[in-house]
Design a protein around this motif. Structure first.
Motif, PDB file in Angstrom:
ATOM      1  N   GLY A  62       0.825  -1.206   0.000  1.00 22.91           N
ATOM      2  CA  GLY A  62       0.000   0.000   0.000  1.00 22.91           C
ATOM      3  C   GLY A  62       0.857   1.252   0.000  1.00 22.91           C
ATOM      4  N   VAL A  63       0.190   2.379  -0.286  1.00 21.59           N
ATOM      5  CA  VAL A  63       0.861   3.679  -0.319  1.00 21.59           C
ATOM      6  C   VAL A  63       0.045   4.666   0.499  1.00 21.59           C
ATOM      7  N   PHE A  64       0.733   5.427   1.343  1.00 24.28           N
ATOM      8  CA  PHE A  64       0.092   6.476   2.131  1.00 24.28           C
ATOM      9  C   PHE A  64       0.613   7.829   1.663  1.00 24.28           C
ATOM     10  N   PRO A  65      -0.261   8.662   1.054  1.00 27.34           N
ATOM     11  CA  PRO A  65       0.167  10.005   0.635  1.00 27.34           C
ATOM     12  C   PRO A  65       0.306  10.909   1.857  1.00 27.34           C
ATOM     13  N   LEU A  66       1.451  11.502   2.021  1.00 26.83           N
ATOM     14  CA  LEU A  66       1.659  12.387   3.167  1.00 26.83           C
ATOM     15  C   LEU A  66       0.782  13.625   3.048  1.00 26.83           C
ATOM     16  N   ASP A  84       6.317  16.347   7.132  1.00 26.59           N
ATOM     17  CA  ASP A  84       7.623  16.019   6.558  1.00 26.59           C
ATOM     18  C   ASP A  84       8.370  15.100   7.535  1.00 26.59           C
ATOM     19  N   PRO A  85       7.956  13.828   7.621  1.00 25.62           N
ATOM     20  CA  PRO A  85       8.536  12.936   8.632  1.00 25.62           C
ATOM     21  C   PRO A  85       9.925  12.437   8.250  1.00 25.62           C
ATOM     22  N   HIS A  86      10.781  12.381   9.259  1.00 25.86           N
ATOM     23  CA  HIS A  86      12.095  11.772   9.097  1.00 25.86           C
ATOM     24  C   HIS A  86      12.006  10.330   9.569  1.00 25.86           C
ATOM     25  N   PRO A  87      12.234   9.357   8.689  1.00 25.26           N
ATOM     26  CA  PRO A  87      12.061   7.949   9.072  1.00 25.26           C
ATOM     27  C   PRO A  87      12.952   7.570  10.253  1.00 25.26           C
ATOM     28  N   GLY A 138       8.726   0.092   6.294  1.00 23.26           N
ATOM     29  CA  GLY A 138       8.095   1.089   5.442  1.00 23.26           C
ATOM     30  C   GLY A 138       9.072   2.211   5.110  1.00 23.26           C
ATOM     31  N   ARG A 139       8.933   2.766   3.905  1.00 24.14           N
ATOM     32  CA  ARG A 139       9.920   3.748   3.452  1.00 24.14           C
ATOM     33  C   ARG A 139       9.221   4.945   2.820  1.00 24.14           C
ATOM     34  N   ARG A 140       9.858   6.088   2.945  1.00 22.23           N
ATOM     35  CA  ARG A 140       9.344   7.311   2.343  1.00 22.23           C
ATOM     36  C   ARG A 140      10.058   7.585   1.039  1.00 22.23           C
ATOM     37  N   GLU A 141       9.250   7.921   0.029  1.00 21.57           N
ATOM     38  CA  GLU A 141       9.795   8.375  -1.254  1.00 21.57           C
ATOM     39  C   GLU A 141       9.037   9.630  -1.643  1.00 21.57           C
TER      40      GLU A 141
END
Length: 559
Positions: free
Chosen positions: A520-524, A529-532, A540-543
């Motif tokens: 799945g994908v979660f649109p921020l 502006d989270p820092h993993p 889970g990863r931010r792109e």
């Protein structure tokens, strides 16, 4: 560093520095429930005991939890396995002695663990001296310490109230020629909380354990304490709600709306009396709210204010398959709306329900990933947390054969409802030992082979195991106090995804979990502006403005 079975006490010892005078230590704490019959047997009789608990406390401390909750160990005929107490001030011989209990408390405190014990106040065993005297006549000193009532003119019970364990909740006593109330087994008569002498006697028994050094109490069936003094009939439950509480149509208890035999407003009187006593010692309570329709609202009512319980739990997450994200959000938001100053204690498993390692992995889900997901959600929600023994190992619900059942509830409703034995089988300690190291004798319930394969020593040897994951996640929670005490705000998210912010203690965290079997994908949302953070175990990863999640995965980032 690999932690061996004999090394964990040294690893856990730094937790002792957390044993302070902070009276709000319970707020956001992690409890570990121990079912004493099934934790560790020390004398070979096949039944767990207090000395066995003491022997294994290093394992519990190594998890990083704050406290243990020990289910009943007081003197009892064991018709309901300790929830039918015959003496509130002594240890049943099958569990040991008061000296064993004192040793347990001392070792727990040495390891930095608070000690919470079960208090079963709503009813006693029918062998308790109070009831023996009460039933002897209608004019003895304790004649009205229990709930007695005359029959109707035709000899039938006083009203339509039903027992959780099946049938009417009234039992005829031939000596008094009256009925007495029992919400559970006929051998568990209900105390009359309308009588101030009863409440004072119970508070004296609570004080006995406070003087022995306990740090708090889990209150069994806290919403059952009072009954309607006029014995008004319960109305039928709205048919539209019956499906929410009916595990099986063979339990007539769930056809009623229990307005008059529990959930009474008078209970707040006793809570105030109890809280005044607890405050003398800096002790706390976690109340069980046995109610599926209004449980969250009662939790809020019971924990809002300085003269009530510190925290409560209900059964919203203790039944059913893996919930949908919107269902989790709805329960938590209901509680927050009803009692913003109250405090919840969330759990997915305990000694009364099917283990969530079975419930949450139904339908072919990847069990390991689903259980890590469950841990992540539980340990990041606002509130305190209760883990049930073996949850850190991923123990599943045992399939106990009918001839091995001992739970009266399961025996009564079998086969549609198999009762509570499947979640109460012994803890698994040593994969290669008989009965998984629980006992040198014949265990009171069988140890499933699949549990032995997930024993503590096997999990310790595997750095990628669920046990190590729990340990790491609890440590992560400790390093980020916002997860213990911060506010919570849910965010809108695509289907299958649960997202919320935890804010407080000078920190804001974004928590996102994918409950779907698909990626799945979660649109921020704009402005986030989270820092993993990478030390919690999820991948889970931010792109850019998107958080990508594999199935049953999570993402936690700092803002």
């Amino acid at each position: 560093m690999e932690i061996g079975l004999d090394d964990r006490a040294e690893v856990a010892a730094p937790n002792a520095s957390a044993m302070s005078e902070d009276r709000d230590w319970w707020r956001g704490c992690v409890l570990y429930q121990i079912y004493p019959r099934s934790f560790q047997d020390s004398n070979g009789d096949g039944i767990g005991d207090l000395a066995g608990i003491t022997r294994r406390l290093a394992h519990v401390a190594s998890l990083g939890v704050d406290a243990i909750w020990i289910s009943p160990f007081m003197t009892s005929p064991m018709k309901d396995f300790g929830y039918d107490i015959a003496n509130y001030r002594d240890v049943d011989p099958i569990f040991g002695t008061l000296d064993d209990f004192d040793a347990l408390v001392a070792e727990a405190h040495r390891l930095g663990l608070k000690v919470i014990i079960d208090q079963v106040l709503s009813h006693t065993s029918n062998l308790h001296p109070w009831f023996v005297e009460s039933r002897s006549s209608r004019d003895n000193d304790r004649a009205d310490w229990y709930v007695w009532a005359d029959p109707k003119p035709d000899g039938t019970p006083p009203n339509n109230w039903l027992s959780v364990f099946g049938g009417t909740s009234w039992e005829w006593d031939s000596r008094r020629r009256q009925y007495y109330l029992h919400n559970f087994l006929t051998s568990q008569p209900d105390l009359n909380f309308h009588n101030p002498s009863v409440r004072r006697a119970l508070l004296d028994d609570v004080r006995f354990w406070l003087e022995r050094g306990v740090d708090g109490f889990r209150l069994d069936t806290a919403n059952f304490y009072f009954h309607d003094a006029d014995l008004t009939d319960n109305p039928p439950l709205d048919p539209g709600l019956q499906s929410e509480v009916m595990a099986s149509r063979n339990q007539p208890y769930n056809f009623q709306d229990h307005l008059h035999d529990k959930n009474r407003p008078e209970v707040l009187t006793f809570f105030a009396e109890l809280r005044a006593l607890l405050d003398e010692y800096g002790a706390m309570t976690v109340g069980e709210v046995g109610e599926r329709i209004r449980g969250v609202e009662l939790m809020a009512e019971y924990t809002t204010g300085p003269d009530r319980l510190q925290m409560c739990y209900a059964f919203d997450f203790l039944s059913g398959h893996m919930p949908e994200p919107q269902a989790i959000r709805a329960v938590v938001e209901r509680f927050e709306a009803a009692g913003p100053q109250g405090w919840a204690c969330w759990a997915f498993s305990n000694h009364d329900v099917e283990r969530h390692a079975t419930r949450w992995t139904a339908g072919g889900r990847d069990a390991e990933r689903a259980l890590r997901l469950a841990a992540g959600i539980l340990l990041t929600l606002r509130g305190s947390v209760c883990l049930y023994q073996g949850e850190e190992l991923g123990l599943t619900e045992a399939d106990v054969a009918y001839e091995d059942l001992v739970d009266p509830y399961g025996i009564n409703f079998w086969p549609e409802v198999k009762g509570r034995d499947g979640c109460r089988t012994p803890m698994a300690w040593e994969a290669g030992s008989a009965h998984a190291g629980f006992t040198a004798g014949r265990p009171w319930l069988p140890v499933p082979p699949e549990h032995a394969a997930r024993a503590v020593d096997a999990m310790e040897a595997d750095q990628g195991s669920l046990l190590h994951f729990y340990r790491g996640l609890i440590g992560f929670r400790r390093r980020h106090p916002v997860l213990a005490t911060g506010a919570i705000r849910f965010l809108d998210a695509p289907a299958g995804i649960l997202a919320f912010l935890r804010q407080g203690a000078g920190e804001t965290l974004l928590c996102v979990f994918n409950l779907s079997e698909d990626a799945g994908v979660f649109p921020l949302p704009e402005g986030l502006d989270p820092h993993p953070l990478g030390d919690h175990g999820f991948s889970g990863r931010r792109e850019g403005t998107l958080v990508h999640l594999d199935d049953h995965d999570g993402f936690i980032g700092a803002l």
